[in-house]
Scaffold this motif. Structure first.
Motif, PDB file in Angstrom:
ATOM      1  N   LEU A  68      31.668  35.552  44.683  1.00 59.93           N
ATOM      2  CA  LEU A  68      31.893  34.129  44.450  1.00 59.93           C
ATOM      3  C   LEU A  68      31.784  33.802  42.966  1.00 59.93           C
ATOM      4  O   LEU A  68      32.545  32.982  42.439  1.00 59.93           O
ATOM      5  CB  LEU A  68      30.877  33.302  45.231  1.00 59.93           C
ATOM      6  N   LYS A  69      30.858  34.439  42.273  1.00 60.01           N
ATOM      7  CA  LYS A  69      30.704  34.210  40.836  1.00 60.01           C
ATOM      8  C   LYS A  69      31.951  34.662  40.089  1.00 60.01           C
ATOM      9  O   LYS A  69      32.409  33.992  39.151  1.00 60.01           O
ATOM     10  CB  LYS A  69      29.475  34.961  40.313  1.00 60.01           C
ATOM     11  N   ALA A  70      32.522  35.796  40.496  1.00 63.45           N
ATOM     12  CA  ALA A  70      33.741  36.295  39.848  1.00 63.45           C
ATOM     13  C   ALA A  70      34.881  35.309  40.028  1.00 63.45           C
ATOM     14  O   ALA A  70      35.686  35.095  39.108  1.00 63.45           O
ATOM     15  CB  ALA A  70      34.109  37.664  40.431  1.00 63.45           C
ATOM     16  N   ARG A  71      34.955  34.695  41.201  1.00 67.69           N
ATOM     17  CA  ARG A  71      36.037  33.740  41.452  1.00 67.69           C
ATOM     18  C   ARG A  71      35.796  32.408  40.742  1.00 67.69           C
ATOM     19  O   ARG A  71      36.746  31.724  40.352  1.00 67.69           O
ATOM     20  CB  ARG A  71      36.210  33.534  42.959  1.00 67.69           C
ATOM     21  N   SER A  72      34.533  32.046  40.588  1.00 71.06           N
ATOM     22  CA  SER A  72      34.232  30.761  39.960  1.00 71.06           C
ATOM     23  C   SER A  72      34.588  30.738  38.478  1.00 71.06           C
ATOM     24  O   SER A  72      34.801  29.665  37.901  1.00 71.06           O
ATOM     25  CB  SER A  72      32.750  30.422  40.136  1.00 71.06           C
ATOM     26  N   ILE A  73      34.676  31.909  37.859  1.00 69.40           N
ATOM     27  CA  ILE A  73      34.980  31.979  36.425  1.00 69.40           C
ATOM     28  C   ILE A  73      36.306  31.298  36.104  1.00 69.40           C
ATOM     29  O   ILE A  73      36.423  30.566  35.118  1.00 69.40           O
ATOM     30  CB  ILE A  73      34.991  33.446  35.946  1.00 69.40           C
TER      31      ILE A  73
ATOM     32  N   LEU B 102      40.979  38.554  41.312  1.00 75.48           N
ATOM     33  CA  LEU B 102      41.727  39.314  42.315  1.00 75.48           C
ATOM     34  C   LEU B 102      40.896  40.452  42.890  1.00 75.48           C
ATOM     35  O   LEU B 102      40.956  40.740  44.089  1.00 75.48           O
ATOM     36  CB  LEU B 102      43.019  39.852  41.700  1.00 75.48           C
ATOM     37  N   ASN B 103      40.118  41.100  42.048  1.00 67.56           N
ATOM     38  CA  ASN B 103      39.310  42.229  42.505  1.00 67.56           C
ATOM     39  C   ASN B 103      38.133  41.791  43.385  1.00 67.56           C
ATOM     40  O   ASN B 103      37.495  42.624  44.024  1.00 67.56           O
ATOM     41  CB  ASN B 103      38.777  43.031  41.315  1.00 67.56           C
ATOM     42  N   SER B 104      37.852  40.493  43.422  1.00 64.58           N
ATOM     43  CA  SER B 104      36.777  39.993  44.284  1.00 64.58           C
ATOM     44  C   SER B 104      37.281  39.645  45.678  1.00 64.58           C
ATOM     45  O   SER B 104      36.478  39.356  46.571  1.00 64.58           O
ATOM     46  CB  SER B 104      36.145  38.741  43.656  1.00 64.58           C
ATOM     47  N   LEU B 105      38.593  39.661  45.880  1.00 59.87           N
ATOM     48  CA  LEU B 105      39.179  39.293  47.160  1.00 59.87           C
ATOM     49  C   LEU B 105      39.111  40.446  48.160  1.00 59.87           C
ATOM     50  O   LEU B 105      39.038  41.615  47.757  1.00 59.87           O
ATOM     51  CB  LEU B 105      40.642  38.877  46.963  1.00 59.87           C
ATOM     52  N   PRO B 106      39.157  40.150  49.453  1.00 66.53           N
ATOM     53  CA  PRO B 106      39.115  41.212  50.470  1.00 66.53           C
ATOM     54  C   PRO B 106      40.215  42.250  50.298  1.00 66.53           C
ATOM     55  O   PRO B 106      40.007  43.427  50.577  1.00 66.53           O
ATOM     56  CB  PRO B 106      39.298  40.441  51.785  1.00 66.53           C
ATOM     57  N   ILE B 107      41.372  41.821  49.792  1.00 67.13           N
ATOM     58  CA  ILE B 107      42.505  42.731  49.652  1.00 67.13           C
ATOM     59  C   ILE B 107      42.173  43.899  48.723  1.00 67.13           C
ATOM     60  O   ILE B 107      42.697  45.008  48.874  1.00 67.13           O
ATOM     61  CB  ILE B 107      43.737  41.954  49.120  1.00 67.13           C
ATOM     62  N   ALA B 108      41.276  43.674  47.752  1.00 66.92           N
ATOM     63  CA  ALA B 108      40.940  44.701  46.771  1.00 66.92           C
ATOM     64  C   ALA B 108      40.052  45.799  47.343  1.00 66.92           C
ATOM     65  O   ALA B 108      39.833  46.826  46.693  1.00 66.92           O
ATOM     66  CB  ALA B 108      40.268  44.067  45.559  1.00 66.92           C
ATOM     67  N   ASP B 109      39.529  45.610  48.557  1.00 71.52           N
ATOM     68  CA  ASP B 109      38.688  46.631  49.174  1.00 71.52           C
ATOM     69  C   ASP B 109      39.497  47.816  49.693  1.00 71.52           C
ATOM     70  O   ASP B 109      38.945  48.878  49.994  1.00 71.52           O
ATOM     71  CB  ASP B 109      37.884  46.022  50.333  1.00 71.52           C
ATOM     72  N   LYS B 110      40.808  47.630  49.786  1.00 70.52           N
ATOM     73  CA  LYS B 110      41.660  48.706  50.291  1.00 70.52           C
ATOM     74  C   LYS B 110      41.884  49.753  49.203  1.00 70.52           C
ATOM     75  O   LYS B 110      42.015  49.414  48.022  1.00 70.52           O
ATOM     76  CB  LYS B 110      43.001  48.143  50.757  1.00 70.52           C
ATOM     77  N   PRO B 111      41.922  51.042  49.548  1.00 67.04           N
ATOM     78  CA  PRO B 111      42.077  52.110  48.560  1.00 67.04           C
ATOM     79  C   PRO B 111      43.331  51.931  47.708  1.00 67.04           C
ATOM     80  O   PRO B 111      44.415  51.645  48.220  1.00 67.04           O
ATOM     81  CB  PRO B 111      42.180  53.376  49.427  1.00 67.04           C
ATOM     82  N   GLY B 112      43.168  52.101  46.406  1.00 69.38           N
ATOM     83  CA  GLY B 112      44.306  52.080  45.495  1.00 69.38           C
ATOM     84  C   GLY B 112      44.805  50.704  45.107  1.00 69.38           C
ATOM     85  O   GLY B 112      45.664  50.578  44.222  1.00 69.38           O
ATOM     86  N   VAL B 113      44.277  49.659  45.719  1.00 67.90           N
ATOM     87  CA  VAL B 113      44.799  48.309  45.468  1.00 67.90           C
ATOM     88  C   VAL B 113      44.378  47.788  44.094  1.00 67.90           C
ATOM     89  O   VAL B 113      45.166  47.135  43.402  1.00 67.90           O
ATOM     90  CB  VAL B 113      44.346  47.337  46.572  1.00 67.90           C
ATOM     91  N   MET B 114      43.167  48.076  43.657  1.00 65.29           N
ATOM     92  CA  MET B 114      42.696  47.561  42.377  1.00 65.29           C
ATOM     93  C   MET B 114      43.584  48.011  41.228  1.00 65.29           C
ATOM     94  O   MET B 114      43.903  47.240  40.325  1.00 65.29           O
ATOM     95  CB  MET B 114      41.243  47.983  42.136  1.00 65.29           C
TER      96      MET B 114
END
Length: 262
Positions: free
Chosen positions: A20-25, A219-231
């Protein structure tokens, strides 16, 4: 939302305040800068009132509340995440501003509060996380007294659409297979079925992000970034976006405060 998704939110996505802190920036560095003042000016917060904050997160509303918010409020904070509740309890206690504060791990559809005991119940950007938002509203209405208010914040459909499209870029623009989150338009319809009157107050903003690190952090704080290779793919997408926009990425956003009266 399926139980597995709720478990992910509780145990991974919102286990601690970091994401949440990453997104609040993005919002604090590039937005209007008056979000908490705007909330405090529009949410009914009566002097000496009992306030239930459902989905309190790390308690950011209270740690950022302007001096206009009464210091004699009695705060009851609830969140499904133990980490969030702990963070809220610690940060608010450190302020030494409010002296009647209780924070507990609770499900939004089963609040440990007596019926008609709360002056104002608030749920800021929380309702769309519930598997059954209507049940959440019904529970918030239950604990709120007859002359009180239930204040819910949701986003209109397609808010921050530029960011959503950027997040889909690594997948060829393919849409997220999960259902879209509850919009403020949908939330309003639900609230009109629960309350005799619902007031709507809109907050419009525009973010012109000039640092790609901040955008990638979001973007890296979103659920989508938990998938391998997405970051790695997201990093490329951000680099390309800044190249196209010559150093500034613009995001249009809005939120709506829905205030239900019984």
């Amino acid at each position: 939302m399926a139980e597995s998704e709720q478990g992910y939110l509780r145990d991974v996505q919102y286990r601690f305040p970091d994401r949440l802190k990453a997104r609040s920036i993005l919002h604090t560095r590039y937005g209007r800068g008056d979000w908490f003042e705007w909330l405090a000016a529009n949410i009914p917060l009566p002097t000496g009132g009992l306030i239930a904050d459902v989905g309190c997160g790390a308690g950011s509303f209270w740690t950022n509340a302007p001096q206009s918010v009464p210091s004699d409020l009695k705060l009851r904070l609830f969140d499904i995440s133990e980490g969030m509740v702990g963070a809220a309890r610690t940060s608010i206690a450190a302020m030494q501003r409010w002296h009647d504060v209780e924070a507990s791990v609770s499900d939004a559809v089963a609040l440990p509060m007596a019926s008609a005991s709360v002056d104002t119940t608030i749920a800021v950007h929380m309702l769309y996380h519930l598997a059954d938002p209507a049940s959440g509203l019904k529970e918030m209405a239950r604990v709120t007294r007859e002359a009180g208010a239930v204040a819910v914040v949701l986003n209109p459909a397609n808010t921050m659409i530029e960011l959503s499209e950027l997040a889909r870029a690594p997948f060829g623009g393919e849409r997220d297979p999960r259902s879209e989150p509850l919009s403020s338009e949908q939330g309003l319809a639900l609230m009109q079925g629960e309350f005799t009157k619902v007031d709507v107050v809109r907050y419009d903003d525009e973010l012109r992000v000039t640092d790609p690190v901040d955008l990638l952090g979001y973007l890296n704080s979103l659920p989508i970034a938990d998938k391998p290779g997405v970051m790695e793919k997201l990093a490329i997408a951000v680099e390309e976006a800044f190249r196209r926009t010559e150093g500034g990425f613009t995001i249009t956003k809005a939120s709506e405060l829905l205030i239900g009266h019984k």
